[in-house]
Write a protein that holds these residues in place. Structure first.
Motif, PDB file in Angstrom:
ATOM      1  N   ASN A  85       0.812  -1.215   0.000  1.00  0.00           N
ATOM      2  CA  ASN A  85       0.000   0.000   0.000  1.00  0.00           C
ATOM      3  C   ASN A  85       0.848   1.268   0.000  1.00  0.00           C
ATOM      4  OD1 ASN A  85      -2.563  -1.298   0.069  1.00  0.00           O
ATOM      5  ND2 ASN A  85      -2.086  -1.885   2.171  1.00  0.00           N
ATOM      6  N   ASP A  86       2.137   1.118  -0.133  1.00  0.00           N
ATOM      7  CA  ASP A  86       3.071   2.242  -0.104  1.00  0.00           C
ATOM      8  C   ASP A  86       3.395   2.673  -1.532  1.00  0.00           C
ATOM      9  OD1 ASP A  86       5.412   3.815  -0.047  1.00  0.00           O
ATOM     10  OD2 ASP A  86       6.254   2.716   1.641  1.00  0.00           O
ATOM     11  N   LYS A  87       3.034   3.897  -1.892  1.00  0.00           N
ATOM     12  CA  LYS A  87       3.256   4.402  -3.260  1.00  0.00           C
ATOM     13  C   LYS A  87       4.734   4.426  -3.618  1.00  0.00           C
ATOM     14  CE  LYS A  87      -1.040   5.298  -4.227  1.00  0.00           C
ATOM     15  NZ  LYS A  87      -1.786   4.399  -5.032  1.00  0.00           N
ATOM     16  N   THR A  88       5.604   4.740  -2.674  1.00  0.00           N
ATOM     17  CA  THR A  88       7.047   4.748  -2.932  1.00  0.00           C
ATOM     18  C   THR A  88       7.519   3.357  -3.311  1.00  0.00           C
ATOM     19  OG1 THR A  88       7.346   6.550  -1.358  1.00  0.00           O
ATOM     20  CG2 THR A  88       9.314   5.291  -1.952  1.00  0.00           C
ATOM     21  N   TYR A  89       7.049   2.354  -2.580  1.00  0.00           N
ATOM     22  CA  TYR A  89       7.425   0.980  -2.877  1.00  0.00           C
ATOM     23  C   TYR A  89       6.912   0.567  -4.248  1.00  0.00           C
ATOM     24  CZ  TYR A  89       7.881  -4.012  -2.888  1.00  0.00           C
ATOM     25  OH  TYR A  89       8.207  -5.273  -3.251  1.00  0.00           O
ATOM     26  N   GLN A  90       5.713   0.960  -4.571  1.00  0.00           N
ATOM     27  CA  GLN A  90       5.149   0.605  -5.876  1.00  0.00           C
ATOM     28  C   GLN A  90       6.028   1.136  -7.007  1.00  0.00           C
ATOM     29  OE1 GLN A  90       1.077   1.966  -5.784  1.00  0.00           O
ATOM     30  NE2 GLN A  90       0.545   0.569  -4.137  1.00  0.00           N
ATOM     31  N   GLU A  91       6.553   2.337  -6.846  1.00  0.00           N
ATOM     32  CA  GLU A  91       7.439   2.901  -7.867  1.00  0.00           C
ATOM     33  C   GLU A  91       8.767   2.140  -7.915  1.00  0.00           C
ATOM     34  OE1 GLU A  91       8.618   4.920 -11.064  1.00  0.00           O
ATOM     35  OE2 GLU A  91       6.615   4.956 -10.215  1.00  0.00           O
ATOM     36  N   GLU A  92       9.310   1.792  -6.763  1.00  0.00           N
ATOM     37  CA  GLU A  92      10.551   1.018  -6.713  1.00  0.00           C
ATOM     38  C   GLU A  92      10.366  -0.348  -7.376  1.00  0.00           C
ATOM     39  OE1 GLU A  92      11.761   0.766  -2.641  1.00  0.00           O
ATOM     40  OE2 GLU A  92      12.111   2.914  -2.499  1.00  0.00           O
ATOM     41  N   LEU A  93       9.239  -0.965  -7.111  1.00  0.00           N
ATOM     42  CA  LEU A  93       8.965  -2.279  -7.697  1.00  0.00           C
ATOM     43  C   LEU A  93       8.822  -2.171  -9.209  1.00  0.00           C
ATOM     44  CD1 LEU A  93       8.702  -5.174  -6.821  1.00  0.00           C
ATOM     45  CD2 LEU A  93       6.266  -4.835  -6.604  1.00  0.00           C
ATOM     46  N   LYS A  94       8.208  -1.099  -9.664  1.00  0.00           N
ATOM     47  CA  LYS A  94       8.095  -0.880 -11.110  1.00  0.00           C
ATOM     48  C   LYS A  94       9.485  -0.738 -11.729  1.00  0.00           C
ATOM     49  CE  LYS A  94       6.238   2.120 -14.630  1.00  0.00           C
ATOM     50  NZ  LYS A  94       5.861   3.456 -14.973  1.00  0.00           N
ATOM     51  N   LEU A  95      10.375   0.009 -11.073  1.00  0.00           N
ATOM     52  CA  LEU A  95      11.742   0.174 -11.586  1.00  0.00           C
ATOM     53  C   LEU A  95      12.488  -1.154 -11.610  1.00  0.00           C
ATOM     54  CD1 LEU A  95      12.744   3.520  -9.834  1.00  0.00           C
ATOM     55  CD2 LEU A  95      12.208   3.183 -12.260  1.00  0.00           C
ATOM     56  N   LEU A  96      12.328  -1.953 -10.565  1.00  0.00           N
ATOM     57  CA  LEU A  96      12.969  -3.264 -10.521  1.00  0.00           C
ATOM     58  C   LEU A  96      12.431  -4.158 -11.639  1.00  0.00           C
ATOM     59  CD1 LEU A  96      14.769  -5.457  -9.274  1.00  0.00           C
ATOM     60  CD2 LEU A  96      12.880  -5.986  -7.727  1.00  0.00           C
TER      61      LEU A  96
END
Length: 175
Positions: A85-96
């Motif tokens: 539910n963390d937007k920052t994590y979602q962006e990091e996961l997209k980059l990965l």
């Protein structure tokens, strides 16, 4: 649990930094990249190590677990309940995910063919017997290749859907 087992490169039932390093090495081997080279460091190591460090820090801080340098399945589930539910994590996961896509896309076509999808399964120790079926489920437009959008959107379903029949929940084979 499927993603946990994919990251458990050493098949020890717990995650360690060495698992993430081994996955980076396996992915790099697809392109012939060596540790220490810019391609290796900028495309793989950076994102996998970021994920490992973020996970360990969150487990220590939010879950108050600091027992060792391993992540158990229980800690993994607790961590993912927080970060999904963390937007920052979602962006990091997209980059990965984009970095892994780039590495697996050996011919740099911007799409994954079945051979490249098979290579991804091998890197993550997934049974290649499921390649044909998973590939067909992800290839929504039926053009015989997987676009980055098809892979990214299917991975989002894999992470967020609780519906077993959703294509994303079969992305890497049966759950």
């Amino acid at each position: 649990m499927k993603l946990f087992s994919m990251y458990d490169a050493q098949n020890l039932g717990v995650l360690k930094l060495a698992d993430f390093e081994q996955l980076a090495q396996r992915l790099a081997a697809l392109r012939g990249w060596k540790p220490g080279t810019p391609a290796y460091e900028n495309n793989l190591s950076q994102y996998l190590l970021l994920q490992w460090n973020r996970m360990r820090a969150a487990i220590k801080q939010k879950l108050h677990h600091a027992k060792d340098s391993c992540v158990s399945l229980e800690e993994w589930f607790a961590y993912y309940n927080i970060v999904l539910n963390d937007k920052t994590y979602q962006e990091e996961l997209k980059l990965l995910t984009e970095a892994v896509f780039y590495v697996v896309d050996a011919d740099e076509s911007g799409q994954l063919d079945k051979g490249e999808w098979t290579a991804l399964f091998r890197v993550y120790n997934l049974p290649v017997i499921y390649v044909d079926e998973t590939f067909a489920r992800i290839d929504r437009d039926g053009d015989g290749v997987l676009s980055k959008e098809e892979v990214l959107s299917t991975f989002q379903v894999f992470l967020y859907s609780n519906e077993p029949e959703q294509a994303g929940n079969y992305m890497f084979g049966p759950i």
